[in-house]
Each structure stands twice: as C-alpha cells, then as structure tokens.
Design an enzyme around this catalytic site. Structure first.
Site, short mmCIF file in Angstrom:
data_model
loop_
_atom_site.label_atom_id
_atom_site.label_comp_id
_atom_site.label_asym_id
_atom_site.label_seq_id
_atom_site.Cartn_x
_atom_site.Cartn_y
_atom_site.Cartn_z
N CYS A 176 0.82 -1.19 0.00
CA CYS A 176 0.00 0.00 0.00
C CYS A 176 0.87 1.26 0.00
CB CYS A 176 -0.99 -0.04 1.16
SG CYS A 176 -2.30 1.21 1.04
N HIS A 224 -3.82 -4.83 -0.65
CA HIS A 224 -3.55 -5.38 0.69
C HIS A 224 -3.61 -6.91 0.64
CE1 HIS A 224 -3.66 -1.71 3.19
NE2 HIS A 224 -4.43 -1.25 2.22
N GLU A 231 -2.83 -8.99 2.88
CA GLU A 231 -3.28 -9.52 4.18
C GLU A 231 -4.80 -9.50 4.30
OE1 GLU A 231 -3.07 -5.10 4.96
OE2 GLU A 231 -2.02 -6.56 3.70
#
Length: 221
Positions: A82, A192, A194
């Site tokens: 990011c 992202h 995750e």
C-alpha cells in the site's frame, strides 16, 4: 528460524499484516518493530502502512527508520504494501513530497472527474474494494496465483514507474494502472494481500519462501 520484520513507523495498525504472516509461516519469527537494529538483522522485511504520504514520510524520518528501510530495500527480500509501495518512488502528488527514491517514478492521484466503468457508472475515489490483478512478469511471488485473481484495494493514488521494466502487475480503474512492481530483491504492491483471502495469503507465503533473486527477465505466461 526465518525472522520477518514488519516495519512500524506509526502509520496504521499492522497487526493484521503480522497475523497473516504468522498464519502462512507458523515456524517463522514475525516481529512488528520500530527498532532500526531489528530491521537490519531480519532475514526479510515488510514495509506496509496507511495514511497520507506527507505524514508517512515525516514519521519514517522521526522514528529513525529511513536508513534501515533503504538498506533492507537494497539487500534482502523486501515487500512493500500500500503506502509502503508509494513511498519507494521519487515523488508523490499527495502533498507534493519526495519519497525514498528507491525506484524511479512518481505517484499520481486518480482523476476526480470522468471516471466511468464499462456500463457508464461513475467510479468513486478512493478506489475501494475487490479488483482483478493481472501479472505481467514471471515472478516467484505470483506462483500459484491466477492471472486474474482478485485482491483488496483502498487507495486514491497509484504509482507511475519511470521504467516500464519495473511493472510486475496492473489493475483497471477504469484505465490500466500499475499495482505491483519488482526490482531485484524488492517486490511491492498497492493492494492489501493480508486482506485478500486465498490469493493474498499465497502471495505472502511466496514471499516467505522467496530467496530475493529476480533478474528482471521473463514475461508472464
């Protein structure tokens, strides 16, 4: 035991990043850290973050982590996420501030007008939600990931690399924009991983297994 340092310069809750790495690499030591010495000693470094570019650059300086991040980006497997991708470039339109200059290029804002999807509906900025990512190089971090896998995005700015060879993947909103870059031991993404379920976890697992070698050759097939 592999030691993974998640760089904490005070911008964003990094626990979700650490938890994702703990899930894909249960035998690794995952450490969220503000200590430059820990970053320097880690086997691999993750550089995430959220917030405005000027604030992120200021906090990186204030915490004394700038040089440790620059060294890691040159020497060991390194993953930017990011704003951690955007900070690697030379300059950002957000605040008109200089980045770290690890990669040539700049960071631009999505236009506030004229953004329409294929059905003529106005697209919002920030770009938020799931979107397909298309790899353009044969890189170890893309292994086992579909060529049109969906990842989760939250951003108003995107990178424009100064060298086409840096581009590792792109997405569409509505035009093609770079969402992943690669150079040697460095890989960075605008999305992202995750928060991107199976595809994101596979990318993180690939990073843990990666030795940092990439010669910049080979189109994705």
């Amino acid at each position: 035991m592999t030691h993974i340092a998640v760089v904490d310069y005070g911008m964003g809750n990094l626990r979700s990043v650490a938890k994702a790495f703990e899930y894909v690499a249960p035998h690794a030591r995952v450490e969220v850290t503000r200590d430059p010495a820990v970053v320097a000693s880690a086997d691999r470094v993750v550089f995430p973050g959220q917030g405005a570019m000027p604030d992120c650059m200021r906090e990186l300086e204030a915490t004394g982590l700038r040089e440790a991040v620059l060294q890691a980006a040159r020497e060991k497997p390194f993953l930017g996420i990011c704003i951690g991708l955007q900070m690697l470039f030379e300059w950002s339109e957000e605040g008109g501030v200089a980045g770290l200059g690890v990669l040539p290029g700049k960071v631009l804002r999505f236009p506030s007008q004229g953004m329409m999807d294929a059905d003529g509906r106005k697209l919002k900025v920030p770009h938020m939600g799931w979107n397909q990512v298309y790899p353009v190089i044969d890189h170890p971090l893309w292994r086992g990931i579909a060529t049109d896998a969906r990842f989760y995005f939250v951003h108003s700015y995107y990178p424009e690399p100064g060298r086409p060879a840096l581009v590792a993947g792109y997405s569409l909103y509505p035009f093609a924009f770079t969402c992943a870059v690669a150079q040697g031991n460095l890989f960075a993404v605008q999305f992202h991983p995750e928060k991107s379920q199976a595809a994101g976890l596979r990318l993180l697992a690939n990073f843990v297994a990666w030795d940092g070698a990439y010669d910049g050759a080979g189109a994705f097939s």
